[in-house]
Write a protein that holds these residues in place. Sequence first.
Motif, PDB file in Angstrom:
ATOM      1  N   UNK A  41     -11.429   0.825  -5.769  1.00 36.40           N
ATOM      2  CA  UNK A  41     -12.832   0.638  -5.420  1.00 36.40           C
ATOM      3  C   UNK A  41     -13.086  -0.768  -4.879  1.00 36.40           C
ATOM      4  N   UNK A  42     -12.529  -1.765  -5.564  1.00 44.16           N
ATOM      5  CA  UNK A  42     -12.729  -3.148  -5.140  1.00 44.16           C
ATOM      6  C   UNK A  42     -12.102  -3.398  -3.771  1.00 44.16           C
ATOM      7  N   UNK A  43     -10.953  -2.796  -3.535  1.00 45.94           N
ATOM      8  CA  UNK A  43     -10.261  -2.992  -2.260  1.00 45.94           C
ATOM      9  C   UNK A  43     -11.036  -2.354  -1.111  1.00 45.94           C
ATOM     10  N   UNK A  44     -11.531  -1.137  -1.327  1.00 48.01           N
ATOM     11  CA  UNK A  44     -12.312  -0.475  -0.277  1.00 48.01           C
ATOM     12  C   UNK A  44     -13.605  -1.237  -0.012  1.00 48.01           C
ATOM     13  N   UNK A  45     -14.219  -1.735  -1.088  1.00 49.95           N
ATOM     14  CA  UNK A  45     -15.453  -2.506  -0.911  1.00 49.95           C
ATOM     15  C   UNK A  45     -15.187  -3.769  -0.093  1.00 49.95           C
ATOM     16  N   UNK A  46     -14.006  -4.352  -0.281  1.00 44.38           N
ATOM     17  CA  UNK A  46     -13.678  -5.601   0.418  1.00 44.38           C
ATOM     18  C   UNK A  46     -13.163  -5.366   1.830  1.00 44.38           C
ATOM     19  N   UNK A  47     -12.278  -4.374   2.003  1.00 38.30           N
ATOM     20  CA  UNK A  47     -11.594  -4.209   3.300  1.00 38.30           C
ATOM     21  C   UNK A  47     -12.040  -2.985   4.088  1.00 38.30           C
ATOM     22  N   UNK A  48     -12.862  -2.126   3.489  1.00 38.51           N
ATOM     23  CA  UNK A  48     -13.436  -1.000   4.217  1.00 38.51           C
ATOM     24  C   UNK A  48     -12.424  -0.038   4.786  1.00 38.51           C
ATOM     25  N   UNK A  49     -12.549   0.259   6.088  1.00 44.51           N
ATOM     26  CA  UNK A  49     -11.712   1.268   6.731  1.00 44.51           C
ATOM     27  C   UNK A  49     -10.218   0.991   6.570  1.00 44.51           C
ATOM     28  N   UNK A  54      -5.059   2.895   4.468  1.00 48.71           N
ATOM     29  CA  UNK A  54      -3.836   2.586   3.708  1.00 48.71           C
ATOM     30  C   UNK A  54      -3.656   3.549   2.545  1.00 48.71           C
ATOM     31  N   UNK A  55      -4.723   3.788   1.770  1.00 45.74           N
ATOM     32  CA  UNK A  55      -4.606   4.681   0.611  1.00 45.74           C
ATOM     33  C   UNK A  55      -4.418   6.135   1.037  1.00 45.74           C
ATOM     34  N   UNK A  56      -4.992   6.511   2.156  1.00 47.08           N
ATOM     35  CA  UNK A  56      -4.810   7.873   2.644  1.00 47.08           C
ATOM     36  C   UNK A  56      -3.363   8.100   3.053  1.00 47.08           C
ATOM     37  N   UNK A  57      -2.754   7.094   3.683  1.00 54.06           N
ATOM     38  CA  UNK A  57      -1.331   7.202   4.027  1.00 54.06           C
ATOM     39  C   UNK A  57      -0.475   7.267   2.770  1.00 54.06           C
ATOM     40  N   UNK A  58      -0.819   6.449   1.777  1.00 50.69           N
ATOM     41  CA  UNK A  58       0.000   6.348   0.580  1.00 50.69           C
ATOM     42  C   UNK A  58      -0.110   7.584  -0.307  1.00 50.69           C
ATOM     43  N   UNK A  59      -1.344   8.049  -0.543  1.00 47.91           N
ATOM     44  CA  UNK A  59      -1.547   9.117  -1.520  1.00 47.91           C
ATOM     45  C   UNK A  59      -1.530  10.518  -0.919  1.00 47.91           C
ATOM     46  N   UNK A  60      -1.992  10.651   0.328  1.00 47.80           N
ATOM     47  CA  UNK A  60      -2.042  11.983   0.939  1.00 47.80           C
ATOM     48  C   UNK A  60      -0.944  12.205   1.966  1.00 47.80           C
ATOM     49  N   UNK A  61      -0.187  11.156   2.273  1.00 53.83           N
ATOM     50  CA  UNK A  61       0.857  11.309   3.277  1.00 53.83           C
ATOM     51  C   UNK A  61       0.302  11.639   4.643  1.00 53.83           C
ATOM     52  N   UNK A  62      -0.927  11.202   4.901  1.00 57.34           N
ATOM     53  CA  UNK A  62      -1.603  11.526   6.147  1.00 57.34           C
ATOM     54  C   UNK A  62      -1.637  10.282   7.027  1.00 57.34           C
ATOM     55  N   UNK A  63      -0.908  10.327   8.127  1.00 59.46           N
ATOM     56  CA  UNK A  63      -0.792   9.170   9.012  1.00 59.46           C
ATOM     57  C   UNK A  63      -1.913   9.189  10.043  1.00 59.46           C
ATOM     58  N   UNK A  64      -2.663   8.111  10.125  1.00 57.59           N
ATOM     59  CA  UNK A  64      -3.706   7.973  11.137  1.00 57.59           C
ATOM     60  C   UNK A  64      -3.800   6.507  11.525  1.00 57.59           C
TER      61      UNK A  64
END
Length: 437
Positions: A41-49, A54-64
């Motif tokens: 939560x803190x990271x998304x609040x600080x760095x946004x998109x 980054x977390x979508x690539x890491x946790x869902x294996x979804x590259x964008x």
Amino acid sequence: MKATPVRLRTDSADFEAAFRDRLHWSAETDVAIEQRVADILADVQARGDAAVLEYTRRFDGLQADSMAGLELSQDELKAAFETIPTAQREALEAAAARVRRYHEAQRKASGESWSYRDEDGTLLGQKVTPLDRVGIYVPGGKAAYPSSVLMNAIPARVAGVGEIIMVVPTPQGARNPLVLAAAHVAGVTRAFTLGGAQAVAALAYGTATVPKVDKITGPGNAYVASAKKRVFGTVGIDMIAGPSEILVLADGSTPPDWVAMDLFSQAEHDELAQSILLSPDAAYIDAVQAAIDRLLPTMPRAEIIAKSLTGRGALILTRDMEEACAISNRIAPEHLEVSSREPHRWEPLLRHAGAIFLGAYTSESLGDYCAGPNHVLPTSGTARFSSPLGVYDFQKRSSLIEVSEAGAQTLGKIAAELAYGEGLQAHARAAEMRIKP
């Protein structure tokens, strides 16, 4: 494989202890999950998109490469609707129509503004307005839930919400066409292939791409539940959902196979789901257990069902149906089936439940998909003080006060007296200035 729900009798000396032990479920989230969620939560609040990607690539294996690759266009939602089988399209539209009709009736019954004038001309009332923008979380890990899209988006749309932002995880990029089609039918405004705590954070705080919402609804895993709990106050949330539950009150008149399958219908969700039967008929309880034994091997999710029924299920013999109703009120289940020849005889005794299903033909699964009322329901005993998701969750109320000159003469004296009593002189003087000498 065997499923052996615990057998209890209310007339046993050890019933209370065994009953409490079977009901116990801790809603406490693992400390490691809580810390990980706080960091996300803190990271998304600080760095946004950038953090969301980054977390979508890491946790869902979804590259964008950018957030544009994670947003679904209206054309894609419509295309999904047009390409699913005709039977699925018709089922979606029929379910959506029933859900919409129910929530429109709900809005008329409880969601309209009102006002009146008292004898001195003072206007008092309530103004009901929809939220501007809401986020709906649709689970997409172990299974796909198009029904959750309908149940969250349609009441928001009926309430008049301006924008509905859907997030749904798509592990390894696998998109479920039925979920996308449901978003099209339900009127979702924007949709993103995001999941987990990072999706909740994006909705709660907003990013350069994902708009900040006013409220987040919809179920998820432990990470989602923890994230929703942490962002409450920044945004509204519907509830913190626990494992699914079903309680069946049976007088012995319903075919045992029907009741066994109804117990399965919640047990198949996960190992922590709870299925309980209350009946005053011992022979009938035996028949239901026999049906469980016979039908379990035919179920694709037999292993999950067996673990759920053995670990948390119960078949409870009561003295009579009145006692069964009293025990049901103590449990306050998410789903309550009254499987009886005379369901309306017992319904007045039932005070606490997320949804009450009356009669042998009213299986809980019909409520999950297409009966009309919402399937997002309070769990873990919270039906004692909370309600199903509804139009009212997507509205807010403002009080209306217009005091006439004549009314100010009366109300000013009352307010001034109380304000002086509280030591708030400015409050008192503001009221007194409007009183004619």
